[in-house]
Design an enzyme around this catalytic site. Structure first.
Site, PDB file in Angstrom:
ATOM      1  N   GLY A  83       9.846  29.094  18.246  1.00 43.31           N
ATOM      2  CA  GLY A  83      10.919  28.130  18.371  1.00 43.31           C
ATOM      3  C   GLY A  83      12.058  28.441  17.416  1.00 43.31           C
ATOM      4  CG  LEU A  84      12.533  26.997  13.970  1.00 46.25           C
ATOM      5  CD1 LEU A  84      12.127  27.599  12.627  1.00 46.25           C
ATOM      6  CD2 LEU A  84      13.172  25.640  13.770  1.00 46.25           C
ATOM      7  CB  CYS A  85      15.521  30.361  19.382  1.00 46.73           C
ATOM      8  SG  CYS A  85      14.242  29.825  20.527  1.00 46.73           S
ATOM      9  N   GLY A  86      17.449  27.221  19.107  1.00 46.43           N
ATOM     10  CA  GLY A  86      18.353  26.401  19.900  1.00 46.43           C
ATOM     11  C   GLY A  86      17.723  25.980  21.218  1.00 46.43           C
ATOM     12  CB  SER A  88      19.358  31.680  21.120  1.00 41.24           C
ATOM     13  OG  SER A  88      19.337  30.265  21.087  1.00 41.24           O
TER      14      SER A  88
END
Length: 386
Positions: free
Chosen positions: A147-150, A338
């Site tokens: 995660g942590l990719c918008g 991203s």
């Protein structure tokens, strides 16, 4: 005493109390200007002067809490900055992998289309190029493992969900092959999706071994006629600030340009395109070719001694592997771009929040020191006048 000492004198103007009947004995409290407390304090004035600048974020906390929050924001800023730098370093490698693989993939596709066209002119049927009435479609959905990719993972899963709904409205069954931990978690906990297989990424960068696992599953589904069409749903890498989820037809390899259902209606997605990556001035660019465009002609310089079916049998596994590997590489490049942008925004927000917290901390500390000094001076004045 000429006046009582309490906390209310800090917020109110001097009162005309009769307790100080003598005009000669001035109370120290009467000569003080009101102290302005800002919204982050427990004591709030009814009106604050418009000339007093307010922080952009109203923060209500004590000095200790503010100090702890500032330290927490500093640690978060270090983490997001480190993640941004790591993503920036990796996205360059992913972009180079896409660009370097472009000439091979593009040339292979042109050769296969030429051979397939020659085979169709000779009325030779090849299993992977047979266009059947579409009753069931396999969607290979490529997502990320982290995660942590918008909104990267959410965008591609939403694209796949809309495609499944569109096919079901036409009365066409759909089976999902999920690639990536985020997609696996999304599709496995929803009963409306028929999930054939969930595949997780094995390494930092996609490899032909990972692509071959997906290609083998796709090949067996199509050849056994369990599905009549295979589509790739992945995120197309356009630039470091832009990436779009797209749908790409993988099988059948046909020169007709479209697939139809049993009623003869086209079931291709409206935005279904054949994408060809190109490099211009050392930068990654995308050249789009619609499905309706004329396919490349058989080159007069291209001659084959073997039978077209034998060539297709030998090259189709390579075609499937290269197309799936390209989708994995583009998806990874989009994910890293991203994440780099998301971490950059998070770092900027952390800097702004730290600035506001520091301002609130300094004001609270200054107000506390000022209040203590005023209490000391007021107490000394009261003792002197008593």
């Amino acid at each position: 005493m000429t006046g009582s000492i309490s906390t209310s004198w800090l917020l109110s103007s001097p009162s005309n109390s009769n307790s100080a009947s003598s005009s000669e004995s001035y109370s120290f409290i009467a000569t003080l200007k009101p102290v302005r407390y800002y919204p982050f304090q427990s004591l709030t004035p009814n009106r604050i002067s418009s000339r007093s600048p307010l922080p952009s974020i109203q923060i209500r906390a004590g000095i200790r809490e503010l100090r702890e929050r500032i330290d927490s924001v500093k640690n978060t800023q270090k983490i997001t900055e480190a993640m941004r730098l790591v993503a920036a370093a990796r996205v360059r490698r992913a972009q180079d992998a896409v660009i370097k693989g472009r000439p091979f993939t593009e040339t292979l596709v042109e050769i296969l289309y030429s051979i397939n066209q020659s085979a169709q002119l000779e009325d030779i049927d090849f299993p992977l190029s047979i266009v059947r009435p579409v009753k069931r479609v396999a969607l290979v959905v490529v997502t990320g493992d982290k995660g942590l990719c918008g909104g990267f993972n959410n965008a591609v899963t939403k694209k796949a969900t809309l495609r499944v709904q569109e096919l079901k409205q036409r009365g066409i069954d759909c089976v999902v092959i999920s690639v990536g931990k985020k997609g696996n978690a999304y599709f496995s906990r929803r009963d409306e999706f028929d999930v054939d297989k969930c595949i997780e990424g094995g390494g930092v960068f996609p490899t032909t071994k990972e692509a071959q696992v997906i290609a083998d599953d796709v090949f067996s589904l199509f050849v056994s006629e369990e599905v009549d069409k295979v589509e790739l749903v992945y995120t197309k890498f356009v630039s470091l600030v832009k990436s779009d989820p797209v749908i790409h037809t993988l099988l059948p390899l046909s020169m007709k340009g479209e697939s139809c259902d049993v009623k003869g209606e086209c079931v291709d997605a409206i935005e279904d395109e054949m994408f060809r990556l190109t490099s211009k001035d050392g930068k990654l660019a995308v050249e789009r070719t619609k499905l309706e465009v004329e396919k490349p002609e058989i080159s007069p310089l291209m001659q084959f001694e073997q039978d077209p079916v034998q060539i297709l049998d030998a090259m189709m596994p390579l075609y499937l592997n290269s197309q799936i590997l390209r989708a994995l590489q583009e998806s990874l490049a989009s994910e890293l771009a991203s994440r780099m942008n998301a971490m950059s925004n998070a770092t900027d927000n952390a800097v702004e929040l730290k600035k506001n917290l520091t301002m609130a901390y300094n004001r609270a500390r200054q107000a506390k020191i000022t209040g203590e000094l005023l209490e000391i001076v007021a107490g000394a004045e009261a003792l002197r006048e008593s």
